[in-house]
Structure formats: C-alpha cells, structure tokens
Enzyme design. Structure first.
Site, PDB file in Angstrom:
ATOM      1  N   SER A   1       0.787  -1.242   0.000  1.00  0.00           N
ATOM      2  CA  SER A   1       0.000   0.000   0.000  1.00  0.00           C
ATOM      3  C   SER A   1       0.816   1.287   0.000  1.00  0.00           C
ATOM      4  O   SER A   1       0.470   2.226  -0.699  1.00  0.00           O
ATOM      5  CB  SER A   1      -0.975   0.078   1.181  1.00  0.00           C
ATOM      6  OG  SER A   1      -1.880  -0.995   1.121  1.00  0.00           O
ATOM      7  N   ASP A   2       1.843   1.383   0.816  1.00  0.00           N
ATOM      8  CA  ASP A   2       2.586   2.645   0.892  1.00  0.00           C
ATOM      9  C   ASP A   2       4.053   2.362   0.601  1.00  0.00           C
ATOM     10  O   ASP A   2       4.901   2.434   1.482  1.00  0.00           O
ATOM     11  CB  ASP A   2       2.392   3.261   2.282  1.00  0.00           C
ATOM     12  CG  ASP A   2       2.948   4.673   2.342  1.00  0.00           C
ATOM     13  OD1 ASP A   2       2.958   5.350   1.291  1.00  0.00           O
ATOM     14  OD2 ASP A   2       3.395   5.087   3.432  1.00  0.00           O
TER      15      ASP A   2
END
Ligand code: 3RJ
Length: 762
Positions: free
Chosen positions: A120-121
């Site tokens: 996700s990040d």
C-alpha cells in the site's frame, strides 16, 4: 525478558526514534524502534503482517515490547540506510545498478504479494539497504491483507485500547491510513482500495526515481500532484541533453508498463517478470537451465504463480509447501488480541528492558587507535567535572532542616519530666529573676555567686556551724535550674566559679537527689549558653560524667540523669569548635565517653537510654567537628539501623535514622556498613514503606554515599535501587523529590545506561 543495549540513534520519525541496538550476550546488532503509543494501530498492523515474513528482501521482525509510555520493536538492522537517502546522495543510478536493485525489489515484493499482503505505501524511504547492499522492505504499518479493509483493523485496535469505540471517528482513521501521494496509483486517488496492482504502480515510480533521481510526478501543490498522476505522463526517461545516460528501450518499456494509469493495462506479475529488461533473471527457462548456486536460491525465493490466477485450493496447497510463502491465518482480523507486545511494565521486575549505552557502538581495529586519545581526554574532564559536582551536591544535599536539632535535655519525646519548681520563701539567696540577676552590679553578682557556692559546698554535719540542710541545697539547685533557661545567664554562669563547684558536687553531694539536680544544672548551662571560653573546665565535666555512667551502668534511672547533660556538653563543644576559624580541640573528650555512649546504644538497653544515646549522636554529628569523629566506628551504623528497624517507639526510630543520616554526612562508611550488614533489599523496603521523614533521611544518605565517591559502584548498577528512587519522585514532598533527583543525577553520572530505565518508568 532480555536486555537490550541501545547505541546511537539512526533515524527519527514524528513519533518514533530508531536506535542501533544489541541484545545482551549477542554479537548481532539489531534496530530498535521506540515509538509513541499513539502509533499502536500502525505498529500492531506492522507486527501482524511482518512477523510471519521471512525473506531476505524484507526486514525481519524479532519481537516487540510495551513500557509505560512506549512501544518497542526489535527488528533487523540495515546499516546502509534508506534507498531514498542513497538516491539523494548519488543523484541518479545507472541502469545496471537499477537492474540489480530492482531484482531485490521484485523478489521481495513477489514474496509479499504471494503471502497475500499488499504494501500500500511503497516508497524509497521505506526500503533499506543492508551492509552488502541488499534492498529490504522495512515498513508494513499501512500494509494490509489483500481484500481486507485496513480501516476495520485500525478501529478494532483503537477500540481495544480506549475500551470504547465511540471516540474514534471514521475520518480520523481514513486520515491515518493515507500513504504518500507521490507513489499513489491513479485508481487509489480516485477512491479504489490499494491492491497488488497499485503496489506495482509504486514500484514503477521507484524504478523511475532511481534512474532519474527525481520522482515521476512532482508538484508544489497537492491538487497539482493529483492532477499529474491522474492525467499526465511523467517526464520522459530519455533526456534531451546527451550528458545524461540514456535508458535502454527495455527499461523504458518496463517503467511505462508499470506506470499505466489504467490498472487493467498495467503490467501484471507474469508480464512484469517476463520483461526483457531482466535479462531472463526471472525466466523459468533460465531457472531450469541454470545450474548455479544463485539460480537455485532464486527458485526457492521467487514464486512465479500469479496470485490472482490461484484458486482457493491452490493457495491452500501453496501454504502447506514449506518453500512457499506462508498464507498464515494469524493476520486475519479475528486475531487482533493475539498481537500484543510483551509487557515490560513490571517496575519491580528484575527483567531488564532497554538500556542506553554510555559508550558509542564498539569499534574494531584501526578506528580504535584514532579514538583512544579523545576518549582519555573525555574521561579526565569527566573526573574533574564530577568532583566539582560532588562538592556541589554535598552542599545542596543537607538542608538547614536536615541539620536542625532538638534538645537532648528535657525533650518530652525522649522522656517526660515534671517541671522543676523552687520555693522562693525558703531560698537561701535572693530569689532574683534571671533578668534581674544579669543587671546586678559586679559586687552584688560576686556576692551572689559566693553565697551559692558556699551553700553547695557546705558539708552537712550535725552540729556544724555552717551546716546546710539537704533541702536547702535542693531548693537552691531548683532555683538555678530556672535561671539557667536564660541564655545570657547560662553563659555568665558557665564562665563563673560555680561551674567547677558543680562538677565537684556531682560526686560529693550527699545524695542522688541533689547530684541529679547538680547534673541537671550543668546540662542546662551547656544547652543554653551561647559561647564558651577555652578556660571552662569542660574536659573535667565530661570525664566526671563518663566515670559516673561507667560506675552506675546497671542503673537505667541514673543513666537517664547522667546521659543528657553529657550530651549537651558534647554538643556545646562541637558547636563551639565548628564556629572557630582554626579548630584545635581544646577540650579533650576521653575515648571512654564515646565507648560508654556506644554501649548505651545497644540492643537490650533501656529504651530511654537508647534514645538519649541516639539523640546525642544525632546532635553532635550535625556539627562538623572532630567531636563527631569519635562516634564513627564500625558498629555505629548497624547499631542505629537496629534501633530504627526494631524499636516500637516512633520517636526513637526517627532519632536513630536521623542520627545515621548525620553520621553518614561525616562518613559514608557508616551507611555502607549497614548495607553490607543487612543487604540493600531490606533497606529499600524501608525506603518505600517509611514515613516521609524516614524517606527523606534515607534518600539523603544514598545521595551522600554516592557523592562521597566510594562505595557507589554497586549501587549505580542496581536496577531495583534506581526503580525505588524513581518511585520517590511520586512523593508529595518537594524535599523528597529534590533528594531523589540528586540521587538519580549521580546514578546517571556513573551509569548512563540507567537513563533509559528512568525514562521508561517515568
Ligand atoms: C528498522 C525500521 C532501520 C529509518 C528511520 C526506518 C539509517 C541511516 C543509516 C544507517 C542505517 C539506517 C537505518 N537502519 C535501519 N535498520 N533497520 C531499521 C527500523 C526498520 N534506518 C534509518 N532510518 C525510521 N523510522 C521509522 N522507520 C524507520 C528507517 N536510517
């Protein structure tokens, strides 16, 4: 729980610090993240996802702990810093280096995705390099299991922590789980959940940034950035100026394939690994053909079956295979409770937590030579500073209040005595008040003194012309007691011919009634006079008291009369000597005086006698004079400690501990002998359970002992000791808190490793 030594800080976030650390007894360094508890949801998430991932391109998670104010994660140490820092340093990387780095990133990310996790990040700041240059994903705070909602997990953790879900707003959680927009895929900006596909977009951004040195999309504003990501192509990899190294067509195709705005058009895993840019590193043909060691390790670490095409059955078989990534059930939402840090909260626990090292990371070989000189210089500076500080601490430590004393004579806390009255009608001298007496002219004064002395010295022989009835003497002595309470009069009288007469009468008076009043007058003179000339025969008085105590040692009643005046005399000469610029010890105190008083301190003696002896030590040792020295023996500490711990009389216990406190100021050995004899734990339990006066004295003694320099080594290593001192900081008394700080200051001067313990516990 085990000990961790913390060395230097290696990184810092808004609510976390990363230290280089080492488990005690191990030679491997680890990274230790000390984080604010407000990051509990993020860290719990990281732990649940990272704890099962064992891969060379993922930073290994070891364990985590919780202390009063922090969460601590112990993870793999990467000495090379972050990829973001490396790009910033090198400005841009050659295509060959990008390829080498990207192979690590692909291997790691494939394993993560095959484990059912979406990062996700994904950013260059969260990718670290170890010593040999292997790249590793380090941060799963905002990662999630594929298909799950991270919001749900965060709110579960937050609800568990606060005990109620009502104060957690969904918007708050949404804001928390936002990653960096620079690497965010267009579909996620439009509101889609992050996915394997959006991670591959981020990978494309990172490949782009490694090669060009700049992020693929840069804007001064957030709306500008979002607009670029949604609608614009990144600046071309191929630069106009030939000075820049130009990308190969393969690399350009790869990056553009990953940076496809439409996730459907974006490279999927199987197309990605088949790109010619990799020079068949990931090709199955290559793997099957290759015989080299490297290739074999590649087969086991890279799982080429795309997750999306796997059936539920296939994934189950996959997770049963030991070589395949672990699709563990343990990170599902049902298991929040399982992800709790080990508690390191138990204050009294002997288990150590995280100790700050007072030294930097130990260095090896040649560096050591360079480091030697400054180290020696630093330590000699330290010694000088410390001795200055010790003097400063000693002067701060004993307050006026600590050194204040109460009388030994007529002290109702020791022994309640009836007030002394005289009968003015039958008094053999004019019943002048003390004020009136001090106004007499010298002739009248001299006549008055003569009369008094004559009466006291007269021998009571029947039929003799100058016979005086014992009752007359007693009445005169009672009158003298009343005027002795006046300090000007007491000073006057002690310098007069009366004093030697009184000393004589201690032995020669006809009975103990009169003798005890004589002693009382001497004691009152000593306790009220304000100065003392050298020619006053105090030595004789002290010797006489000593003899009489020895002769009558078996009578507690007599000792109760004899000890207080002796104490007042000793206190008087100690005070006088302290005032002198050049103390010389004009009055000699026979060693027997100290010996006999020490005997009075013993177990089994009359409690009042015990108390009087303790009080004398307390008072005499509050003055800095040679007269205090006589009490400093090997037994005084343990004897006073025994009275303190075993007496049932509170006032005696306080006098005993106060006496020990004052003698410790003169000689730290006094308190050390108590520690040696009864052990630190039993002393510490008295510190915790004692009334505030007792706590104050005990903290003073610990601080004095540390300031003396001797005996401090073991104390500053003792965690239990430090914890108990820290607990004293809870005291409502500011004096106690101040003293606890003086103790802690010295502990930290000698043992900086305790700083962390202090910070953790308060
Ligand atoms: C673990 C999470 C960090 C950093 C701050 C992640 C460095 C600079 C030079 C050399 C090493 C590092 C370094 N090494 C690490 N090894 N293992 C870690 C902490 C993985 N880290 C950093 N910075 C962070 N704050 C929160 N996470 C961080 C790395 N700088």
């Amino acid at each position: 729980m085990e000990n961790f030594i913390l060395y230097e800080e290696i990184g810092r976030g808004s609510r976390s610090v990363v230290y280089k650390g080492r488990r005690k007894g191990s030679i491997h360094f680890v990274a230790i993240i000390c984080s604010d508890k407000s990051k509990r949801p993020e860290l719990t998430n990281h732990v649940r996802l990272a704890h099962d991932i064992k891969h060379e391109n993922v930073v290994s998670f070891y364990e985590w702990y919780e202390t009063s104010n922090h969460l601590w994660l112990v993870v793999e140490m990467c000495t090379g810093g972050s990829l973001a820092a490396l790009i910033a340093q090198d400005e841009c990387l050659s295509e060959d280096v990008v390829r080498e780095f990207s192979i690590d990133l692909i291997k790691g990310l494939k394993y993560i995705h095959d484990s059912g996790i979406v990062v996700s990040d994904l950013t260059p700041a969260k990718i670290l390099l170890d010593g040999p240059g292997t790249l590793k994903y380090s941060n799963f705070c905002l990662a999630k299991a594929e298909g799950e909602s991270l919001e749900e997990f965060f709110s579960l953790v937050m609800a568990e922590e606060t005990g109620a879900g009502d104060c957690i707003s969904p918007q708050n959680i949404k804001n928390r789980i936002k990653g960096s927009p620079v690497y965010c895929a267009p579909e996620v900006l439009r509101g889609a959940d992050s996915s394997v596909c959006s991670d591959l977009w981020a990978l494309g951004c990172i490949l782009y940034e490694m090669f060009t040195g700049k992020p693929s999309f840069v804007s001064e504003s957030m709306t500008g950035l979002v607009d670029l990501i949604l609608n614009e192509d990144p600046p071309p990899l191929r630069q106009k100026e030939p000075a820049f190294s130009q990308p190969s067509v393969e690399f350009e195709r790869l990056v553009m394939g990953l940076l496809q705005k439409d996730p459907v058009k974006r490279l999927s895993w199987d197309l990605l690994v088949a790109q010619p840019f990799w020079r068949e590193v990931f090709s199955e043909a290559h793997i099957t053909m290759g015989k080299g060691q490297d290739d074999v390790s590649l087969i086991s670490s890279l799982h080429l079956a795309p997750l999306a095409s796997q059936t539920a059955e296939e994934s189950q078989t996959a997770s049963a295979d030991p070589a395949s990534p672990n699709l563990s059930k343990s990170f599902t939402l049902d298991n929040v409770i399982e992800f709790r840090p080990k508690s390191a909260l138990d204050i009294d626990s002997k288990e150590a937590i995280f100790l700050l090292s007072s030294r930097p990371t130990p260095r090896t070989s040649s560096r050591e030579m360079e480091d030697n000189r400054p180290a020696i210089q630093e330590s000699s500076v330290m010694v000088e500073e410390q001795s200055d500080l010790n003097t400063c601490i000693k002067s701060l430590l004993y307050t006026d209040n600590d050194l204040a004393v109460t009388p030994i004579m007529d002290n109702p806390k020791i022994l309640k005595t009836a007030p002394v009255r005289f009968d003015p009608k039958t008094l053999c001298v004019p019943a002048h008040s003390a004020e009136r007496l001090s106004c007499l002219n010298s002739e009248d004064w001299s006549q008055f003194l003569q009369q008094v002395c004559a009466v006291l010295e007269s021998v009571d022989r029947a039929g003799s012309a100058n016979a005086t009835a014992p009752r007359t003497k007693l009445n005169l002595l009672c009158y003298l007691c009343s005027v002795c309470n006046h300090s000007e009069m007491a000073t006057h009288l002690i310098h007069s011919q009366l004093f030697p007469v009184l000393v004589q009468q201690m032995r020669h008076a006809p009975n103990w009634d009169i003798r005890s009043k004589v002693m009382r007058v001497i004691g009152l003179l000593a306790s009220h006079c304000t100065e003392l000339r050298d020619d006053v025969p105090v030595t004789e008085a002290v010797a006489m008291f000593t003899e009489l105590i020895r002769e009558n040692f078996r009578s507690s009643k007599l000792k109760q009369c004899l000890i207080p005046p002796l104490g007042e005399l000793l206190y008087l000469i100690a005070t006088q000597e302290e005032k002198k610029e050049r103390p010389g010890g004009l009055w000699v105190v026979p060693a027997a005086a100290y010996t006999v008083l020490m005997r009075c301190l013993r177990e089994g003696e009359d409690l009042v006698v015990n108390h009087m002896a303790a009080k004398i030590i307390e008072n005499v040792c509050s003055r800095e004079s040679q007269y205090a020295q006589g009490f400093i023996t090997a037994e005084v500490g343990p004897a006073l400690w025994f009275l303190f711990t075993h007496s049932t009389v509170d006032a005696l216990r306080v006098s005993a501990i106060s006496a020990l406190c004052k003698i410790t100021r003169q000689s730290a050995g006094a308190f050390q002998s108590v520690i040696d004899k009864v052990g630190l734990p039993s002393i510490l339990s008295c510190l915790v359970s004692g009334i505030s006066r007792v706590q104050q004295h005990m903290l003073t003694m610990f601080a004095a002992m540390l300031a003396s320099g001797a005996h401090s080594h073991r104390l500053v290593q003792d965690r239990d000791f430090v914890m108990k001192i820290i607990r004293s900081l809870e005291s409502p008394s500011s004096v106690i808190r101040a003293k606890a700080f003086l103790v802690l200051l010295q502990v930290l001067m000698h043992n900086r490793e305790m700083l962390l313990l202090c910070c953790n516990s308060r």
